[in-house]
Design a protein around this motif. Structure first.
Motif, mmCIF file in Angstrom:
data_model
loop_
_atom_site.group_PDB
_atom_site.id
_atom_site.type_symbol
_atom_site.label_atom_id
_atom_site.label_comp_id
_atom_site.label_asym_id
_atom_site.label_seq_id
_atom_site.Cartn_x
_atom_site.Cartn_y
_atom_site.Cartn_z
ATOM 1 N N SER A 60 0.698 -1.260 -0.021
ATOM 2 C CA SER A 60 0.076 0.040 -0.102
ATOM 3 C C SER A 60 1.285 1.256 0.371
ATOM 4 C CB SER A 60 -0.966 -0.126 0.800
ATOM 5 O OG SER A 60 -0.034 0.369 2.736
ATOM 6 N N ALA A 61 0.355 2.203 -0.234
ATOM 7 C CA ALA A 61 0.808 3.766 -0.224
ATOM 8 C C ALA A 61 1.914 3.887 1.127
ATOM 9 C CB ALA A 61 -0.359 4.488 -0.950
ATOM 10 N N ALA A 62 0.604 3.882 2.305
ATOM 11 C CA ALA A 62 1.198 3.361 3.727
ATOM 12 C C ALA A 62 2.180 2.752 4.045
ATOM 13 C CB ALA A 62 -0.296 3.167 4.160
ATOM 14 N N GLY A 119 1.968 6.770 -20.170
ATOM 15 C CA GLY A 119 3.078 6.604 -21.454
ATOM 16 C C GLY A 119 4.046 7.445 -20.690
ATOM 17 N N ARG A 120 4.257 7.577 -19.106
ATOM 18 C CA ARG A 120 5.223 7.939 -18.966
ATOM 19 C C ARG A 120 6.144 6.487 -18.474
ATOM 20 N NH1 ARG A 120 5.672 11.730 -12.627
ATOM 21 N NH2 ARG A 120 7.553 10.635 -12.289
ATOM 22 N N THR A 134 20.459 7.904 -0.308
ATOM 23 C CA THR A 134 20.296 9.911 0.314
ATOM 24 C C THR A 134 19.340 9.796 1.144
ATOM 25 O OG1 THR A 134 19.307 10.134 -1.786
ATOM 26 C CG2 THR A 134 21.787 9.892 -1.561
ATOM 27 N N GLY A 135 18.053 9.365 0.479
ATOM 28 C CA GLY A 135 16.741 9.115 1.365
ATOM 29 C C GLY A 135 15.970 9.918 0.385
ATOM 30 N N ALA A 136 16.152 10.063 -0.618
ATOM 31 C CA ALA A 136 15.809 11.400 -1.176
ATOM 32 C C ALA A 136 15.771 10.366 -2.889
ATOM 33 C CB ALA A 136 15.837 12.639 -0.862
ATOM 34 N N PRO A 137 14.650 11.122 -3.973
ATOM 35 C CA PRO A 137 13.696 11.289 -3.064
ATOM 36 C C PRO A 137 13.224 10.392 -2.237
ATOM 37 C CG PRO A 137 13.535 10.727 -4.995
ATOM 38 C CD PRO A 137 14.966 10.454 -5.321
ATOM 39 N N VAL A 142 7.772 9.960 -4.423
ATOM 40 C CA VAL A 142 7.870 9.641 -6.254
ATOM 41 C C VAL A 142 6.032 8.555 -6.718
ATOM 42 C CG1 VAL A 142 8.464 6.758 -7.526
ATOM 43 C CG2 VAL A 142 9.942 8.828 -6.046
ATOM 44 N N TYR A 143 5.574 7.990 -5.549
ATOM 45 C CA TYR A 143 4.328 7.305 -5.381
ATOM 46 C C TYR A 143 3.549 8.356 -5.803
ATOM 47 C CZ TYR A 143 0.236 4.717 -4.607
ATOM 48 O OH TYR A 143 -0.843 4.306 -4.888
ATOM 49 N N ALA A 144 2.917 9.575 -4.651
ATOM 50 C CA ALA A 144 2.046 10.209 -5.071
ATOM 51 C C ALA A 144 2.781 11.155 -6.418
ATOM 52 C CB ALA A 144 2.575 11.921 -4.078
ATOM 53 N N GLU A 145 3.535 11.263 -7.182
ATOM 54 C CA GLU A 145 4.204 12.121 -7.893
ATOM 55 C C GLU A 145 3.011 10.970 -9.033
ATOM 56 O OE1 GLU A 145 7.870 12.937 -8.678
ATOM 57 O OE2 GLU A 145 7.870 14.664 -7.184
ATOM 58 N N VAL A 146 3.198 10.017 -9.614
ATOM 59 C CA VAL A 146 2.538 9.312 -10.279
ATOM 60 C C VAL A 146 1.045 8.823 -9.769
ATOM 61 C CG1 VAL A 146 4.897 8.294 -10.960
ATOM 62 C CG2 VAL A 146 3.375 6.603 -9.891
#
Length: 147
Positions: A60-62, A119-120, A134-137, A142-146
Motif C-alpha cells: 500500500s501507499a501507506a 505513457g510516462r 540518500t533518503g531522497a526522493p 515518487v508514488y504521489a507524483e505518479v
C-alpha cells in the motif's frame, strides 16, 4: 537489473511486446505475467529490514510512508546498500502497479521499469537506489507524483 532467464519468457504469446520491451500487467490472473510480477514483488531483503523495524509491507501507499520513516542503518553497509536499493525500487514499482490504474511492469533489456497509462516511464530501481543511498526522493513522494 539483468534477469537472464527472462530471455525465453519474452517470446511467450501472452506478453505484450513494445519495441524491445515486454509489458507485464500486475493482476493478469493465471498468466506468466502474474508470475513475473510476483517475482519482482518479492523484495526479500527490504521485507526483512522492514520486519525488523516493525514495518508491515502490505503493498500500500501507506507502507511506502512507513519505509520513508525507517532509520537508515543500511547506509553504513556498502555491500548491502545497492541490493536494498534495488529491492526498494522493486517494492515501489509493485505498489504502483497494484494501486495505480493502468500501470504495468515493463522489462527493457532485462531492466524492470513501470509504464503508466499516460505513457510516462518510471525507473523505479534507480529511484529505490537513490532512496537507499540518500533518503531522497522519498518513496511515497515518487508514488504521489505518479498516482
Amino acid at each position: 537489473m539483468n534477469i537472464p532467464f527472462l530471455g525465453n519468457w519474452r517470446k511467450h504469446d501472452g506478453a505484450k511486446a513494445t519495441g524491445g520491451a515486454v509489458a507485464i500487467a500486475g493482476d493478469s490472473a493465471g498468466s506468466a505475467d502474474e508470475g513475473i510480477a510476483a517475482l519482482l514483488a518479492e523484495c526479500e531483503l527490504l521485507r526483512a529490514q522492514a520486519e525488523r523495524a516493525g514495518v508491515d509491507l502490505d503493498d500500500s501507499a501507506a507502507s511506502l510512508e512507513a519505509l520513508d520513516q525507517m532509520v537508515p542503518g543500511w547506509r553504513d553497509d556498502e555491500e548491502l546498500l545497492p541490493w536494498l536499493g534495488n529491492d526498494a525500487g522493486l517494492y515501489l514499482g509493485t505498489v504502483i502497479v497494484r494501486t495505480v490504474p493502468g500501470a504495468v511492469w515493463e522489462l527493457r533489456d532485462g531492466h524492470p521499469v513501470v509504464l503508466l497509462a499516460t505513457g510516462r516511464e518510471v525507473d523505479v530501481v534507480t529511484e529505490g537506489q537513490d532512496w537507499a543511498m540518500t533518503g531522497a526522493p522519498e518513496l511515497f513522494q515518487v508514488y504521489a507524483e505518479v498516482a
